[in-house]
Design an enzyme around this catalytic site. Structure first.
Site, PDB file in Angstrom:
ATOM      1  N   LYS A   1       0.904  -1.046  -0.353  1.00  0.00           N
ATOM      2  CA  LYS A   1      -0.027   0.335   0.375  1.00  0.00           C
ATOM      3  C   LYS A   1       1.258   1.201   0.068  1.00  0.00           C
ATOM      4  O   LYS A   1       1.785   0.840   0.962  1.00  0.00           O
ATOM      5  CB  LYS A   1      -0.687  -0.630   1.512  1.00  0.00           C
ATOM      6  CG  LYS A   1      -2.319   0.584   1.152  1.00  0.00           C
ATOM      7  CD  LYS A   1      -3.331  -0.439  -0.473  1.00  0.00           C
ATOM      8  CE  LYS A   1      -4.546   1.037  -0.191  1.00  0.00           C
ATOM      9  NZ  LYS A   1      -5.071   0.343  -0.592  1.00  0.00           N
TER      10      LYS A   1
ATOM     11  N   GLY B   1     -20.067   6.284   1.895  1.00  0.00           N
ATOM     12  CA  GLY B   1     -19.532   6.769   1.233  1.00  0.00           C
ATOM     13  C   GLY B   1     -19.718   6.745  -0.429  1.00  0.00           C
ATOM     14  O   GLY B   1     -20.759   5.942  -0.587  1.00  0.00           O
TER      15      GLY B   1
ATOM     16  N   GLY C   1     -17.684   8.048  -3.240  1.00  0.00           N
ATOM     17  CA  GLY C   1     -17.030   7.564  -4.246  1.00  0.00           C
ATOM     18  C   GLY C   1     -17.043   6.847  -5.241  1.00  0.00           C
ATOM     19  O   GLY C   1     -17.965   6.342  -5.096  1.00  0.00           O
ATOM     20  N   ASN C   2     -15.760   5.932  -5.747  1.00  0.00           N
ATOM     21  CA  ASN C   2     -15.592   5.425  -6.532  1.00  0.00           C
ATOM     22  C   ASN C   2     -16.719   4.247  -5.945  1.00  0.00           C
ATOM     23  O   ASN C   2     -17.419   3.562  -7.100  1.00  0.00           O
ATOM     24  CB  ASN C   2     -14.473   4.966  -6.513  1.00  0.00           C
ATOM     25  CG  ASN C   2     -14.408   3.649  -8.112  1.00  0.00           C
ATOM     26  OD1 ASN C   2     -15.544   3.951  -8.865  1.00  0.00           O
ATOM     27  ND2 ASN C   2     -12.932   3.382  -8.166  1.00  0.00           N
TER      28      ASN C   2
ATOM     29  N   GLY D   1     -18.421   3.565  -2.983  1.00  0.00           N
ATOM     30  CA  GLY D   1     -19.800   3.775  -2.935  1.00  0.00           C
ATOM     31  C   GLY D   1     -20.860   4.265  -4.192  1.00  0.00           C
ATOM     32  O   GLY D   1     -21.955   3.484  -3.554  1.00  0.00           O
ATOM     33  N   TYR D   2     -20.231   4.988  -4.568  1.00  0.00           N
ATOM     34  CA  TYR D   2     -21.132   4.752  -5.919  1.00  0.00           C
ATOM     35  C   TYR D   2     -22.070   4.153  -6.725  1.00  0.00           C
ATOM     36  O   TYR D   2     -22.871   3.906  -6.882  1.00  0.00           O
ATOM     37  CB  TYR D   2     -21.173   6.375  -6.888  1.00  0.00           C
ATOM     38  CG  TYR D   2     -21.492   6.797  -8.054  1.00  0.00           C
ATOM     39  CD1 TYR D   2     -23.285   7.139  -7.669  1.00  0.00           C
ATOM     40  CD2 TYR D   2     -20.630   6.737  -9.298  1.00  0.00           C
ATOM     41  CE1 TYR D   2     -23.153   7.692  -9.397  1.00  0.00           C
ATOM     42  CE2 TYR D   2     -21.223   6.819 -10.386  1.00  0.00           C
ATOM     43  CZ  TYR D   2     -22.522   6.723 -10.436  1.00  0.00           C
ATOM     44  OH  TYR D   2     -23.263   7.211 -11.485  1.00  0.00           O
TER      45      TYR D   2
HETATM   46  P1  NAD Z   1     -13.188   7.661  -2.974  1.00  0.00           P
HETATM   47  O1  NAD Z   1     -12.035   8.634  -2.883  1.00  0.00           O
HETATM   48  O2  NAD Z   1     -13.692   7.454  -4.275  1.00  0.00           O
HETATM   49  O3  NAD Z   1     -14.023   7.668  -2.545  1.00  0.00           O
HETATM   50  C1  NAD Z   1     -14.320   8.030  -1.273  1.00  0.00           C
HETATM   51  C2  NAD Z   1     -15.327   8.116   0.046  1.00  0.00           C
HETATM   52  O4  NAD Z   1     -15.793   8.554   1.178  1.00  0.00           O
HETATM   53  C3  NAD Z   1     -16.014   9.760  -0.555  1.00  0.00           C
HETATM   54  O5  NAD Z   1     -17.196   9.492  -0.953  1.00  0.00           O
HETATM   55  C4  NAD Z   1     -15.766  10.499   0.772  1.00  0.00           C
HETATM   56  O6  NAD Z   1     -16.769  12.005   0.491  1.00  0.00           O
HETATM   57  C5  NAD Z   1     -16.250  10.261   1.300  1.00  0.00           C
HETATM   58  N1  NAD Z   1     -15.798   9.754   2.931  1.00  0.00           N
HETATM   59  C6  NAD Z   1     -14.701  10.125   3.155  1.00  0.00           C
HETATM   60  N2  NAD Z   1     -14.157  10.462   4.542  1.00  0.00           N
HETATM   61  C7  NAD Z   1     -15.675  10.122   5.078  1.00  0.00           C
HETATM   62  C8  NAD Z   1     -16.728  10.053   6.869  1.00  0.00           C
HETATM   63  N3  NAD Z   1     -15.384  10.742   7.535  1.00  0.00           N
HETATM   64  N4  NAD Z   1     -17.552   9.763   6.575  1.00  0.00           N
HETATM   65  C9  NAD Z   1     -18.247   9.126   5.598  1.00  0.00           C
HETATM   66  N5  NAD Z   1     -17.845   9.173   4.367  1.00  0.00           N
HETATM   67  C10 NAD Z   1     -17.032   9.501   3.768  1.00  0.00           C
HETATM   68  O7  NAD Z   1     -12.267   6.426  -2.609  1.00  0.00           O
HETATM   69  P2  NAD Z   1     -13.088   5.019  -3.510  1.00  0.00           P
HETATM   70  O8  NAD Z   1     -11.792   4.393  -3.904  1.00  0.00           O
HETATM   71  O9  NAD Z   1     -14.131   4.798  -3.279  1.00  0.00           O
HETATM   72  O10 NAD Z   1     -12.918   4.054  -1.458  1.00  0.00           O
HETATM   73  C11 NAD Z   1     -13.706   3.584  -0.739  1.00  0.00           C
HETATM   74  C12 NAD Z   1     -12.845   2.517   0.258  1.00  0.00           C
HETATM   75  O11 NAD Z   1     -12.989   1.042  -0.295  1.00  0.00           O
HETATM   76  C13 NAD Z   1     -11.651   2.525   0.334  1.00  0.00           C
HETATM   77  O12 NAD Z   1     -11.541   2.097   2.003  1.00  0.00           O
HETATM   78  C14 NAD Z   1     -11.225   2.120  -0.163  1.00  0.00           C
HETATM   79  O13 NAD Z   1      -9.255   1.061   0.203  1.00  0.00           O
HETATM   80  C15 NAD Z   1     -11.900   1.020  -0.628  1.00  0.00           C
HETATM   81  N6  NAD Z   1     -11.609   0.070  -1.189  1.00  0.00           N
HETATM   82  C16 NAD Z   1     -11.435   1.252  -2.511  1.00  0.00           C
HETATM   83  C17 NAD Z   1     -11.292  -0.057  -4.116  1.00  0.00           C
HETATM   84  C18 NAD Z   1     -11.199   0.699  -5.109  1.00  0.00           C
HETATM   85  O14 NAD Z   1     -10.837  -0.124  -6.789  1.00  0.00           O
HETATM   86  N7  NAD Z   1     -11.140   2.073  -5.519  1.00  0.00           N
HETATM   87  C19 NAD Z   1     -11.103  -1.232  -4.192  1.00  0.00           C
HETATM   88  C20 NAD Z   1     -11.091  -1.852  -2.823  1.00  0.00           C
HETATM   89  C21 NAD Z   1     -11.171  -1.224  -2.138  1.00  0.00           C
END
Ligand code: NAD
Length: 415
Positions: A105, A217, A219-220, A222-223
């Site tokens: 990471k 959440g 973001g990528n 959650g949406y």
């Molecule tokens: P992202 O940056 O696209 O989105 C993160 C989201 O979390 C945003 O909507 C942000 O506003 C929200 N957020 C931040 N702080 C917050 C809080 N205190 N309360 C509620 N919401 C909050 O990130 P992502 O890529 O969607 O990653 C989200 C999670 O998924 C992380 O834990 C990441 O490690 C995990 N993850 C991501 C991937 C990937 O392919 N992107 C793969 C495996 C795991």
């Protein structure tokens, strides 16, 4: 949860495997610590002409199964401890999915909201320059994570290729398809999560067509999760949230409309027709499926007994503490642990590496077919182990994953 706690949480998960796997003290001693980590200071020229120095980290936790793999976060709260814990999680996730990869990471402690596109590009390139000697398709391959995206990966791949003196698409995954990124990578984590939710719902007799879902959440991950549980599984998404707060509408939200609102206002909050709620409220809603898709340590010993969802699908990394795990198990909540539920991202990242090596690119349908096969067979394997060994889903997932890493360490003669 303090960042140090996440590493402790993962270590406790490891310990639950101790008696069943021949995880003796020597092996456990090795697995408690990262194999190597590098800390760097990235000097970056800001738009106003001054230089700012950003702390940056890369942790390669265990490479017994192959080159390490793991995302890079741009987030002001990241520290060596948080990155170490997330690198450990990546090790177990890759092993559980039976990928020939170890876990890593990375992070830059910065606040992307305060940075221009030019500044983000210079930080991305500085990150690659700092860690170049440790990176590469046969060493360690970064990918997107919180607050990094396809554009970040494009800059990083370009910088790596410039330093290597040749085009090396397989050095970074999560790139845009025009640079060798895989079709289906953008929403792979969410799609993979949906496959496991579908499998789990069948097992606990939950009809998804009438099920209610809350997603923390937006973001990528959650949406796309909100979009897909609605469009593919027929669920009603009644609540979503981001860092500024959440919204609730019992009639169901259209995630695309919420996304448009977020693009205009910067947050999901104040969406027309919905009630504003807090992130705490969202976790405790009376819904069928709860999807944490933001930060670690949000379901704790303090609030776990108030979680009313029948199923918790962890798409975020480390959202549940060990104390909360016990409470959820006792209350009969079906948990899809993070190393299982959010494995879709790294699986398609691996597919991306395979396509880059072979220079043969697959269409989206092929990516989805192979992803579904892997996620479903992994889910079923974990469920079977959980029943056979009479342990919860997280312990079963760790047993599968840790067992594979120990096997590789033994075969290499490390232990
Ligand atoms: P992202 O940056 O696209 O989105 C993160 C989201 O979390 C945003 O909507 C942000 O506003 C929200 N957020 C931040 N702080 C917050 C809080 N205190 N309360 C509620 N919401 C909050 O990130 P992502 O890529 O969607 O990653 C989200 C999670 O998924 C992380 O834990 C990441 O490690 C995990 N993850 C991501 C991937 C990937 O392919 N992107 C793969 C495996 C795991």
């Amino acid at each position: 949860m303090a960042q140090q706690d996440l590493l402790e949480t993962v270590r406790k998960h490891l310990l639950t495997c101790k008696c069943d796997l021949g995880l003796d003290d020597d092996v456990y001693e090795i697995l408690r610590f990262p194999a190597r980590e590098l800390h760097a200071s990235l000097p970056v020229r800001m738009d106003d002409g001054r230089i700012r120095v950003f702390p940056a980290f890369r942790v390669q936790y265990n490479d017994a199964l192959g080159p390490t793999k793991g995302g890079v976060r741009f987030h002001p709260g990241e520290t060596a401890e948080s990155v170490r814990a997330l690198a450990s999680l990546m090790t177990w996730k890759c092993a559980l999915q039976n990928l020939p990869l170890g876990g890593a990471k990375g992070a830059v402690a910065c606040n992307p909201r305060e940075l221009s596109s030019g500044e983000l590009e210079r930080i991305s390139r500085a990150y690659v320059r700092a860690f170049f000697p440790l990176m590469g398709p046969e060493r360690d391959v970064p990918a997107p994570d919180m607050y990094t995206n396809q554009q970040t990966m494009a800059w990083m791949m370009d910088e790596y290729s410039r330093l290597a003196g040749q085009n090396v698409p397989g050095a970074i995954t999560g790139k845009p398809p025009v640079l060798g990124g895989s079709e289906g990578r953008l929403d792979a984590t969410a799609i993979g999560g949906c496959y496991t939710i579908r499998e789990a719902a069948g097992g606990i007799g939950l009809g998804l067509r009438s099920a209610t879902v809350a997603v923390q959440g937006f973001g990528n991950v959650g949406y796309h999760a909100a979009m897909l549980v609605r469009s593919q599984l027929g669920c009603r998404v009644v609540a979503v949230s981001d860092s500024r707060g959440g919204i609730y509408d019992s009639r169901g939200l259209n995630p695309e409309e919420v996304q448009e609102h977020k693009m205009q206002t910067g947050s999901v909050v104040d969406f027309h027709g919905a009630d504003n709620i807090s992130n705490h409220d969202l976790l405790e809603l009376d819904v069928d499926v709860l999807i944490p898709a933001a930060l670690e340590g949000v379901i704790t010993g303090e609030n776990a007994s108030r979680i009313r969802a029948r199923m918790v699908a962890e798409l975020a990394n480390g959202p549940t503490t060990t104390e909360a795990d016990g409470v959820l198990s006792q209350n009969g909540v079906h948990l899809i642990p993070d190393i299982l539920g959010n494995g879709g991202g790294v699986i398609v990242s691996y597919f991306e590496m395979v396509q880059n090596f072979s220079r043969w690119y697959w269409d989206e349908a092929e990516v989805h077919r192979l992803l579904e096969k892997k996620m479903v067979s992994c889910y079923r394997q974990v469920l079977e182990t959980s029943r056979k060994m009479n342990v919860n889903m997280r312990q079963a997932a760790y047993m599968e994953a840790v067992g594979r890493v120990i096997q590789a360490m033994k075969a290499r003669g490390w232990v």
